[in-house]
Design an enzyme around this catalytic site. Structure first.
Site, PDB file in Angstrom:
ATOM      1  N   ASN A   7       0.657  -1.175   0.084  1.00 36.52           N
ATOM      2  CA  ASN A   7       0.131   0.102  -0.041  1.00 36.52           C
ATOM      3  C   ASN A   7       0.775   1.329  -0.087  1.00 36.52           C
ATOM      4  OD1 ASN A   7      -1.364   2.099   0.942  1.00 36.52           O
ATOM      5  ND2 ASN A   7      -3.199   1.168   1.450  1.00 36.52           N
ATOM      6  N   GLU A  35      -3.810   1.921  -3.165  1.00 33.69           N
ATOM      7  CA  GLU A  35      -3.680   3.385  -2.860  1.00 33.69           C
ATOM      8  C   GLU A  35      -2.661   4.083  -3.847  1.00 33.69           C
ATOM      9  OE1 GLU A  35      -5.156   5.511   0.610  1.00 33.69           O
ATOM     10  OE2 GLU A  35      -4.048   3.953   1.883  1.00 33.69           O
ATOM     11  N   ASP A 149      -4.277  -4.649   1.081  1.00 32.79           N
ATOM     12  CA  ASP A 149      -4.781  -3.990   2.458  1.00 32.79           C
ATOM     13  C   ASP A 149      -6.508  -4.368   2.638  1.00 32.79           C
ATOM     14  OD1 ASP A 149      -5.349  -2.372   4.635  1.00 32.79           O
ATOM     15  OD2 ASP A 149      -4.984  -0.458   3.549  1.00 32.79           O
ATOM     16  N   HIS A 247       2.516   2.193   5.449  1.00 33.82           N
ATOM     17  CA  HIS A 247       2.459   0.636   5.233  1.00 33.82           C
ATOM     18  C   HIS A 247       4.107   0.308   4.819  1.00 33.82           C
ATOM     19  CE1 HIS A 247      -1.790  -0.056   4.979  1.00 33.82           C
ATOM     20  NE2 HIS A 247      -1.815   1.224   4.879  1.00 33.82           N
TER      21      HIS A 247
END
Length: 255
Positions: A7, A35, A149, A247
């Protein structure tokens, strides 16, 4: 085969922090990103297109600069899918699947409910809607690796502050019970827990209060696989350093 899930919390930001320089050293076969926080045309520069990889994106269409998933792969897939059939989910750019023969590799960004009750209810609806899809994938006979995620911890070993987070999104009893259904009833395999039964490593840390420095984290990034791949799991690693986002990249080696 080596697969990495990450992520990026904004791929352009992660790239300026050296993510693709790090990635070039990993010799991965597939990279699943979540993301990206960008539209594909904003990722056309060479710095976002490492040599030797095909790149595929599913951007958010409901809100530009939000969410977004991608798959980078050495081998061109036979097919790429970017929709599961529910517009509210699909248009947020949360799913992309690359198919290679009988193997499917998915990059998934499951909703978070941490911003408020409305998003938590969307997360609950997503859980209810997604379970039959997972059941269908199991019954298909295909091998699946679902990277991403999931925004849910599963057990006490997956979060530093277990007790104080019982009422917080991502650690709610209803969410963890849903993962119980996946792993204990349906038979999906958590690659990390399969390889490290007693491991207490994390993949996400709050940006507040020096959480990363103190290792006050959560393990919410997974590679969840069909039972057919259980015996193919060789090793895994969480790259908590260097820091590219809130992350950490999670990699798995498959036989």
């Amino acid at each position: 085969m080596k697969i990495i899930s990450f992520n990026a919390n904004g791929l352009r930001s992660a790239t300026t922090k050296g993510f693709f320089d790090w990635f070039a050293e990993q010799k991965a076969d597939v990279l699943c990103l979540q993301e990206t926080k960008a539209q594909e045309h904003q990722l056309a520069d060479a710095c976002f297109r490492p040599d030797g990889y095909h790149a595929y994106f599913r951007d958010a269409t409901s809100k530009k600069g939000y969410s977004g998933v991608a798959i980078y792969t050495r081998r061109a897939p036979d097919e790429v899918r970017t929709a599961l059939g529910w517009n509210d989910f699909d248009e947020e750019g949360r799913y992309i699947e690359a198919r290679f023969g009988n193997l499917s590799v998915v990059s998934l960004y499951f909703p978070s409910g941490s911003s408020g009750e409305e998003r938590q209810q969307f997360k609950f609806r997503s859980m209810e809607w997604f379970l039959p899809i997972l059941d269908g994938w199991l019954k298909s006979g295909r091998d699946y690796v679902i990277c991403g995620d999931w925004n849910i911890v599963h057990t006490r070993k997956d979060i530093k502050n277990w007790t104080s987070n019982q009422k917080n999104s991502g650690c709610l009893p209803e969410e963890r019970a849903w993962l119980d259904v996946l792993f204990k009833e349906r038979g999906w395999v958590d690659s990390y827990r399969q390889l490290r039964p007693d491991g207490e490593d994390y993949t996400w840390w709050s940006q507040r209060g020096a959480a990363r420095a103190k290792n006050v984290g959560w393990r919410i990034d997974y590679q969840i696989v069909t039972p057919s791949l259980r015996d193919k799991l060789k090793s895994c690693a969480i790259a908590s350093e260097p820091k590219f986002s809130d992350h950490a990249p999670y990699s798995v080696e498959y036989a």
